[in-house]
Design a protein around this motif. Sequence first.
Motif, PDB file in Angstrom:
ATOM      1  N   GLN A 241     -47.999 -48.149 -32.012  1.00  0.00           N
ATOM      2  CA  GLN A 241     -47.120 -47.159 -31.398  1.00  0.00           C
ATOM      3  C   GLN A 241     -46.350 -47.740 -30.204  1.00  0.00           C
ATOM      4  N   SER A 242     -46.888 -48.741 -29.556  1.00  0.00           N
ATOM      5  CA  SER A 242     -46.173 -49.374 -28.443  1.00  0.00           C
ATOM      6  C   SER A 242     -46.612 -50.832 -28.311  1.00  0.00           C
ATOM      7  N   ALA A 243     -45.725 -51.650 -27.745  1.00  0.00           N
ATOM      8  CA  ALA A 243     -46.019 -53.078 -27.598  1.00  0.00           C
ATOM      9  C   ALA A 243     -45.170 -53.675 -26.488  1.00  0.00           C
ATOM     10  N   ILE A 244     -45.676 -54.737 -25.877  1.00  0.00           N
ATOM     11  CA  ILE A 244     -44.975 -55.491 -24.836  1.00  0.00           C
ATOM     12  C   ILE A 244     -45.130 -56.977 -25.137  1.00  0.00           C
ATOM     13  N   CYS A 245     -44.096 -57.739 -24.847  1.00  0.00           N
ATOM     14  CA  CYS A 245     -44.183 -59.199 -24.949  1.00  0.00           C
ATOM     15  C   CYS A 245     -43.444 -59.807 -23.754  1.00  0.00           C
ATOM     16  N   THR A 246     -44.088 -60.743 -23.077  1.00  0.00           N
ATOM     17  CA  THR A 246     -43.478 -61.367 -21.897  1.00  0.00           C
ATOM     18  C   THR A 246     -43.730 -62.861 -21.924  1.00  0.00           C
ATOM     19  N   PRO A 247     -42.752 -63.664 -21.510  1.00  0.00           N
ATOM     20  CA  PRO A 247     -42.921 -65.120 -21.555  1.00  0.00           C
ATOM     21  C   PRO A 247     -43.821 -65.625 -20.438  1.00  0.00           C
ATOM     22  N   VAL A 248     -44.515 -66.700 -20.715  1.00  0.00           N
ATOM     23  CA  VAL A 248     -45.321 -67.420 -19.721  1.00  0.00           C
ATOM     24  C   VAL A 248     -44.604 -68.725 -19.428  1.00  0.00           C
ATOM     25  N   ARG A 249     -44.172 -68.894 -18.197  1.00  0.00           N
ATOM     26  CA  ARG A 249     -43.428 -70.092 -17.816  1.00  0.00           C
ATOM     27  C   ARG A 249     -44.328 -71.078 -17.089  1.00  0.00           C
ATOM     28  N   ALA A 250     -44.307 -72.321 -17.521  1.00  0.00           N
ATOM     29  CA  ALA A 250     -44.971 -73.416 -16.813  1.00  0.00           C
ATOM     30  C   ALA A 250     -43.868 -74.369 -16.395  1.00  0.00           C
ATOM     31  N   GLY A 251     -43.525 -74.341 -15.102  1.00  0.00           N
ATOM     32  CA  GLY A 251     -42.353 -75.080 -14.671  1.00  0.00           C
ATOM     33  C   GLY A 251     -41.105 -74.358 -15.136  1.00  0.00           C
ATOM     34  N   ALA A 252     -40.159 -75.106 -15.661  1.00  0.00           N
ATOM     35  CA  ALA A 252     -38.885 -74.517 -16.073  1.00  0.00           C
ATOM     36  C   ALA A 252     -38.891 -74.053 -17.523  1.00  0.00           C
ATOM     37  N   SER A 253     -39.960 -74.322 -18.249  1.00  0.00           N
ATOM     38  CA  SER A 253     -39.951 -74.017 -19.677  1.00  0.00           C
ATOM     39  C   SER A 253     -40.946 -72.916 -20.019  1.00  0.00           C
ATOM     40  N   ILE A 254     -40.739 -72.318 -21.181  1.00  0.00           N
ATOM     41  CA  ILE A 254     -41.629 -71.274 -21.679  1.00  0.00           C
ATOM     42  C   ILE A 254     -42.771 -71.936 -22.449  1.00  0.00           C
ATOM     43  N   ALA A 255     -43.981 -71.818 -21.908  1.00  0.00           N
ATOM     44  CA  ALA A 255     -45.138 -72.479 -22.502  1.00  0.00           C
ATOM     45  C   ALA A 255     -45.892 -71.571 -23.464  1.00  0.00           C
ATOM     46  N   GLY A 256     -45.659 -70.263 -23.383  1.00  0.00           N
ATOM     47  CA  GLY A 256     -46.364 -69.344 -24.256  1.00  0.00           C
ATOM     48  C   GLY A 256     -45.850 -67.934 -24.063  1.00  0.00           C
ATOM     49  N   LEU A 257     -46.503 -66.992 -24.733  1.00  0.00           N
ATOM     50  CA  LEU A 257     -46.108 -65.579 -24.676  1.00  0.00           C
ATOM     51  C   LEU A 257     -47.352 -64.713 -24.544  1.00  0.00           C
ATOM     52  N   ILE A 258     -47.272 -63.699 -23.702  1.00  0.00           N
ATOM     53  CA  ILE A 258     -48.296 -62.657 -23.652  1.00  0.00           C
ATOM     54  C   ILE A 258     -47.824 -61.497 -24.520  1.00  0.00           C
ATOM     55  N   TYR A 259     -48.680 -61.056 -25.408  1.00  0.00           N
ATOM     56  CA  TYR A 259     -48.328 -59.991 -26.354  1.00  0.00           C
ATOM     57  C   TYR A 259     -49.412 -58.909 -26.298  1.00  0.00           C
ATOM     58  N   LEU A 260     -49.013 -57.653 -26.088  1.00  0.00           N
ATOM     59  CA  LEU A 260     -49.935 -56.522 -26.088  1.00  0.00           C
ATOM     60  C   LEU A 260     -49.405 -55.427 -27.003  1.00  0.00           C
ATOM     61  N   ASP A 261     -50.313 -54.737 -27.699  1.00  0.00           N
ATOM     62  CA  ASP A 261     -49.896 -53.578 -28.473  1.00  0.00           C
ATOM     63  C   ASP A 261     -51.026 -52.565 -28.553  1.00  0.00           C
ATOM     64  N   ALA A 262     -50.686 -51.372 -28.979  1.00  0.00           N
ATOM     65  CA  ALA A 262     -51.659 -50.283 -29.064  1.00  0.00           C
ATOM     66  C   ALA A 262     -51.332 -49.401 -30.253  1.00  0.00           C
ATOM     67  N   THR A 263     -52.385 -48.821 -30.820  1.00  0.00           N
ATOM     68  CA  THR A 263     -52.217 -47.939 -31.975  1.00  0.00           C
ATOM     69  C   THR A 263     -52.358 -46.468 -31.588  1.00  0.00           C
ATOM     70  N   ASP A 264     -52.487 -46.174 -30.285  1.00  0.00           N
ATOM     71  CA  ASP A 264     -52.560 -44.783 -29.852  1.00  0.00           C
ATOM     72  C   ASP A 264     -51.627 -44.596 -28.664  1.00  0.00           C
ATOM     73  N   SER A 265     -51.642 -43.418 -28.094  1.00  0.00           N
ATOM     74  CA  SER A 265     -50.703 -43.088 -27.025  1.00  0.00           C
ATOM     75  C   SER A 265     -51.235 -43.409 -25.642  1.00  0.00           C
ATOM     76  N   SER A 266     -52.390 -44.107 -25.545  1.00  0.00           N
ATOM     77  CA  SER A 266     -52.966 -44.399 -24.235  1.00  0.00           C
ATOM     78  C   SER A 266     -52.182 -45.460 -23.480  1.00  0.00           C
ATOM     79  N   ALA A 267     -51.444 -46.282 -24.176  1.00  0.00           N
ATOM     80  CA  ALA A 267     -50.672 -47.348 -23.523  1.00  0.00           C
ATOM     81  C   ALA A 267     -49.309 -46.831 -23.103  1.00  0.00           C
ATOM     82  N   ASP A 268     -48.901 -47.224 -21.932  1.00  0.00           N
ATOM     83  CA  ASP A 268     -47.592 -46.849 -21.412  1.00  0.00           C
ATOM     84  C   ASP A 268     -46.767 -48.124 -21.250  1.00  0.00           C
ATOM     85  N   ALA A 269     -45.925 -48.439 -22.230  1.00  0.00           N
ATOM     86  CA  ALA A 269     -45.176 -49.693 -22.220  1.00  0.00           C
ATOM     87  C   ALA A 269     -44.253 -49.793 -21.024  1.00  0.00           C
ATOM     88  N   ILE A 270     -43.817 -48.627 -20.503  1.00  0.00           N
ATOM     89  CA  ILE A 270     -42.927 -48.645 -19.345  1.00  0.00           C
ATOM     90  C   ILE A 270     -43.718 -48.975 -18.085  1.00  0.00           C
TER      91      ILE A 270
END
Length: 542
Positions: A241-270
């Motif tokens: 029902q909701s999800a967030i993805c944000t980059p992880v920067r190590a120095g000037a480059s993107i080294a990875g991504l944080i990804y979260l999601d939920a199957t119910d209404s308990s998460a508030d993506a905003i």
Amino acid sequence: MKQEASLQFELLPLDPDLAGPFNFSEAFLLRVGRDPDSEIILPYPSVSRRHARIQFESGRWLLIDAGSRHGTFLNGQQLKAEEPVEIDHGDRLAFPPHEYRVRIGGHSATAKASVIALDERGDDAGQVEQISHRELNSLAAKRLGLLMDRAGAISEARDQAELVECVLEILLDGTGFGRAAILRPIDEDGRVEVIGCMGQSAEIRPFSSTLIAAARRGETVRLSSEQDLSQAVSIVAGGVQSAICTPVRAGASIAGLIYLDATDSSADAIDDAAYCAAIARLHGLALGNLQRQELERRQEGLLQEIQAARSVQERIMPSPTGEVAGIRYAMHAQPGRVVAGDLFGFTEISEGRTAFFLGDVAGKGAAAGMLMAVIQASLAAYFSSGAAPSPAIDRLNEFVSRHTASNEFSTLFLAVIDTKEESLCTVDAGHGYALLLRNGKSSVIESEGGPPVGAVEGIPFGESQHQIQAGDRILLYSDGVAEEPDDSGTQFGVERTQAALEGSSSVSEDVDRVMEALRTFAGGDAFSDDVTVASLEIVELG
């Protein structure tokens, strides 16, 4: 029996618009740059003509920055020019601003990580919403407290596995999302490695390809239940029902991504977006510190091995000048940018007969040092037992072929000087660099022989006989001299070596003249390979 070492090396672009992928299976040296002669050509203005080198030494791949204008980066850490560092499978290489992922030996994933191809069944592009910087800067008081409590644990993580676990825990504790994952992009096709995953149905539900693609461009993005998700087939199928993805920067480059999601209404993506972005910044800082420590560890281990190998060579090499059995000699050996693999030595065979040899051992490090010692000791043993030149090389070739890996061999030029018989017997085992200096003129010594020692088992070696005169000088030199390039890529060559010797009158002057000409040609003494020059003078005959 030869042992085969894996030479498969791949560079996978992290952006579909970049050159590549680059795949190699039988290469020892890969030059990186804009130069059209490079094995890895990156036709971008920010890349230097000769940017870096990737080379296979002693069963591992090394990365060396070649003094590039904008630097070479390994996992976000800039390398010092001409200081080698070992490359591992899964590493991220950057030739700013262009990034590539390394695959070695046919691996499809790093240990403890899984590779997934993102589900492309539906187009959820219309559901991606970028989070404003104003929103990202507003942290709720309770999350600020949690962030402060856990920041120390994140910064003190001892390795990346511990860091990932800590970050996943704080993400789940501080948000209403049911699943948290750390992802790492590995190629331009959108595939990612799951470095860590925690929470509900951790590794079952699909990830949103569009959300990840947007975050890879450097922004925190979300899919919200407030939007119409009817077209987001790839994640709706998993009940998200909701999800967030944000980059992880190590120095000037993107080294990875944080990804979260939920199957119910308990998460508030905003509400959770700012918190996730803050954790991503902490994660990036801690990851950068771990990567710096890892780079230092790799370099320290490599430099220790280099020093050990150089110590082996120093013990094997004779003194720079001397005289043996009526033959005066002078020699200069200078290791290249990694470690020396050149070999020079002599052994007295009998009264009036002395064998001099100069060679270049393939590979570097401890293995090369050991092979140098084997060649030196074996030749002395064979000659002391009365073996003639070509049979001695035959025996040496058989021994090296049977007891080394397929990429361990040595070129060798052997010169047996007999002052009583006034003769010179030569065996050229794939080397080819020897000159005769007589009456102020130099000429190439043409010789029979065979392939490099240890390269092909069961090949008999030939030999050539030459007449010598008192006052003759023989110059032996390594391929590092002849093949040293200038800024345009032109090699020093045999003719420049001969030209440097014009007017020389002694063995010491021969060596000095060649070295000085080589330094002038190369623009300094940071040579790309090992350099060895030796001059022998027939002082007296009879």
